[in-house]
Design an enzyme around this catalytic site. Structure first.
Site, PDB file in Angstrom:
ATOM      1  N   LYS A  48       0.872  -1.173   0.000  1.00 27.47           N
ATOM      2  CA  LYS A  48       0.000   0.000   0.000  1.00 27.47           C
ATOM      3  C   LYS A  48       0.915   1.231   0.000  1.00 27.47           C
ATOM      4  O   LYS A  48       1.453   1.621   1.027  1.00 27.47           O
ATOM      5  CB  LYS A  48      -0.912  -0.028   1.230  1.00 27.47           C
ATOM      6  N   GLU A 105       8.843   1.517  11.444  1.00 30.76           N
ATOM      7  CA  GLU A 105       9.886   2.535  11.342  1.00 30.76           C
ATOM      8  C   GLU A 105       9.155   3.869  11.385  1.00 30.76           C
ATOM      9  O   GLU A 105       8.524   4.267  10.407  1.00 30.76           O
ATOM     10  CB  GLU A 105      10.687   2.345  10.050  1.00 30.76           C
ATOM     11  N   CYS A 146      13.162  11.014   8.354  1.00 32.04           N
ATOM     12  CA  CYS A 146      13.067  10.774   9.796  1.00 32.04           C
ATOM     13  C   CYS A 146      14.431  10.726  10.473  1.00 32.04           C
ATOM     14  O   CYS A 146      14.528  10.897  11.687  1.00 32.04           O
ATOM     15  CB  CYS A 146      12.318   9.466  10.051  1.00 32.04           C
ATOM     16  N   GLU A 186       8.237  16.245  15.857  1.00 32.88           N
ATOM     17  CA  GLU A 186       8.827  16.077  14.525  1.00 32.88           C
ATOM     18  C   GLU A 186       8.148  17.035  13.543  1.00 32.88           C
ATOM     19  O   GLU A 186       6.941  16.968  13.328  1.00 32.88           O
ATOM     20  CB  GLU A 186       8.668  14.635  14.039  1.00 32.88           C
TER      21      GLU A 186
END
Length: 492
Positions: free
Chosen positions: A189, A264, A298, A397
């Protein structure tokens, strides 16, 4: 149509070896640099996602028993086909992700193909490990004897791979290739913003001879497709790259049926700059938050913790570095900072910069929207100083070209500040004393630490502590992640 675009006909889903019309129509994929339509991506229905998972379940029985050499050959052929169409693949990746030409070619398509080559070899790695014999005394469990044992890696089954938008080649390849190498089948996906590249990857796999049902690709613009790919009863494992908040919701669904997970998730990488550091080296590393895919990664060293003695000098050098960077059309020669993925994400990043101002941070450079072409989703490299560790811009973040700087006095305080975070993916240490740097690195609560570098060893385990994820992949660790350990014991 954008001049970057390389797709014309509406894309179809890839289910059970067939290119299938989507039940819910198509949606537009937008070029972040031009705001023009790159192509039309398919909207799968929940039923179609379940069909893809059922096809993967049916294919698993045969694929899991194929010879490793056969799996290796298919992965290797697929890598060759990705390389054959290298320039077209890179142009499409650039159009839908907004990456610069160098990033689209060198870090997206090239790394994607390289990962298929790596796991073609990985398919041939031993899956059996002998365990030292054990002497058992006679007792309720039976006669005395010497018992041998093997630890055998078995494929998990059907793996749902949910991929991130920041690298539509390397990220899917890092999931699909090791999963297939281990004998799993997959439902992929892709991220809604740039799914077309993943369909090109599926085309290469189909041409390489992957059997029907082994690889399935389903996409959608909203949460329905991802939810179905996670909750399907035919799925045994979910491999997800993305935000911590989405990862938590996926983990809750997986927990109900004990699906395996590889997560992750987010990061807020601390760059600990000690007072004996090579500041130019530190600036070159930290500056990648500005220059590599506009900070949408990230692992970026976005949270700079600098010892007070070199604080002002580092800020001056970082501001100068940011000022040199050309912001604009990612297809143009010399562009270093391209657009971010969408208007919504640009607005989110800008809202964080404004929040930083309100929290008391000083905007050293950036903070205003660049307007290189009058269109596109651009954010200027932004440096925030006078920050404290309790500010939201320091704790959350941002996922854009924004660096925050927090001073500290001594080594102990620097370590404490680095570890005072919900995240723990990759941290960094800069020091002229290697022994000191390693001493600090060992105390950081992060899945990886770069010492005087932002470079990575692509055989080293990759993953996070705390809310940065669950599990490890990359290199042989990815093969382990997509396998279950079975013990076989026998009397000697």
């Amino acid at each position: 149509m954008s001049e970057h675009a390389s797709t014309t006909a509406p894309q179809r889903l890839f289910i059970n070896g067939e290119w299938t019309e989507p039940a819910d129509g198509h949606y537009e994929v937008i070029d972040p640099a031009t705001e023009e339509t790159v192509g039309l991506a398919p909207e799968a229905s929940r039923t179609q996602v379940y069909e893809a998972a059922a096809a993967a379940r049916d294919a698993f029985a045969t694929w899991s028993r194929t010879r490793p050499e056969e799996r290796a050959a298919i992965l290797d052929r697929a890598a060759g086909l990705m390389q054959r169409d290298f320039l077209a693949n890179a142009a499409l990746a650039q159009a839908e992700s907004g990456a610069t030409t160098g990033t689209a070619r060198g870090m997206q398509v090239a790394v994607g193909a390289a990962r298929f080559r790596r796991y073609a070899k990985g398919a041939l790695e031993p899956v059996e490990e002998a365990i030292a014999p054990q002497i058992n005394e006679a007792g309720p469990m039976g006669r005395a004897g010497i018992f041998g044992a093997l630890a055998v890696r078995q494929p998990v089954g059907v793996v749902t791979c949910i991929t991130s938008y920041n690298n539509p080649w390397a990220n899917p390849a890092g999931k699909i290739a090791p999963a297939l190498a281990m004998g799993n089948t997959v439902v992929v996906k892709p991220a809604p913003q740039d799914p077309l590249s993943v369909y090109r990857m599926a085309e290469a796999l189909a041409e390489a001879g992957v059997p029907a049902g082994v690889v399935n690709v389903v996409s959608g613009s909203g949460p329905v497709v991802g939810e179905a790919a996670v909750d399907s009863p035919d799925v045994d494992m979910v491999s997800f790259t993305g935000s911590t908040s989405v990862g938590q919701r996926i983990a809750e669904v997986c927990g109900r049926s004990m699906k395996r997970q590889l997560m992750e998730l987010g990061g807020k990488g601390a760059a600990v700059v000690l007072d004996d550091a090579d500041l130019d080296s530190a600036v070159a590393g930290i500056g990648t938050t500005f220059s590599f895919y506009s900070g949408q990664i990230c692992t970026a060293p976005t949270r700079v913790l600098v010892q007070r003695g070199v604080h002002d000098a580092l800020i001056e050098k970082l501001a100068a570095y940011a000022g040199y960077l050309k912001v604009g059309d990612p297809t143009a020669k010399g562009t270093v900072v391209g657009p971010v993925i969408s208007a919504a994400h640009r607005d989110r990043i800008e809202s964080y910069v404004e929040l930083g101002r309100k929290e008391g941070a000083r905007v050293v450079t950036g903070g205003e929207r660049p307007d290189p072409t009058g269109r596109g989703f651009y954010v200027a490299p932004t440096l925030l100083a006078d920050c404290t560790n309790d500010m939201r811009v320091v704790r959350e973040e941002i996922f854009g070209p924004v660096v925050v700087v927090v001073p500290f006095d001594d080594e102990e305080e620097g370590i404490a500040l680095a570890n005072d975070s919900d995240y723990g993916l990759i941290d960094y240490v800069w020091s002229g004393d290697v022994a000191r740097a390693f001493r600090v690195a060992r105390r950081l609560r992060a899945g990886g630490v770069g010492v005087n570098t932002i470079g990575r060893n692509m055989e080293a385990p990759f993953g996070g502590f705390k809310r940065s994820g669950v599990g490890r992949d990359v290199g042989s660790y990815a093969l382990h992640a997509y396998s279950e350990l079975q013990a076989i014991v026998w009397p000697g």
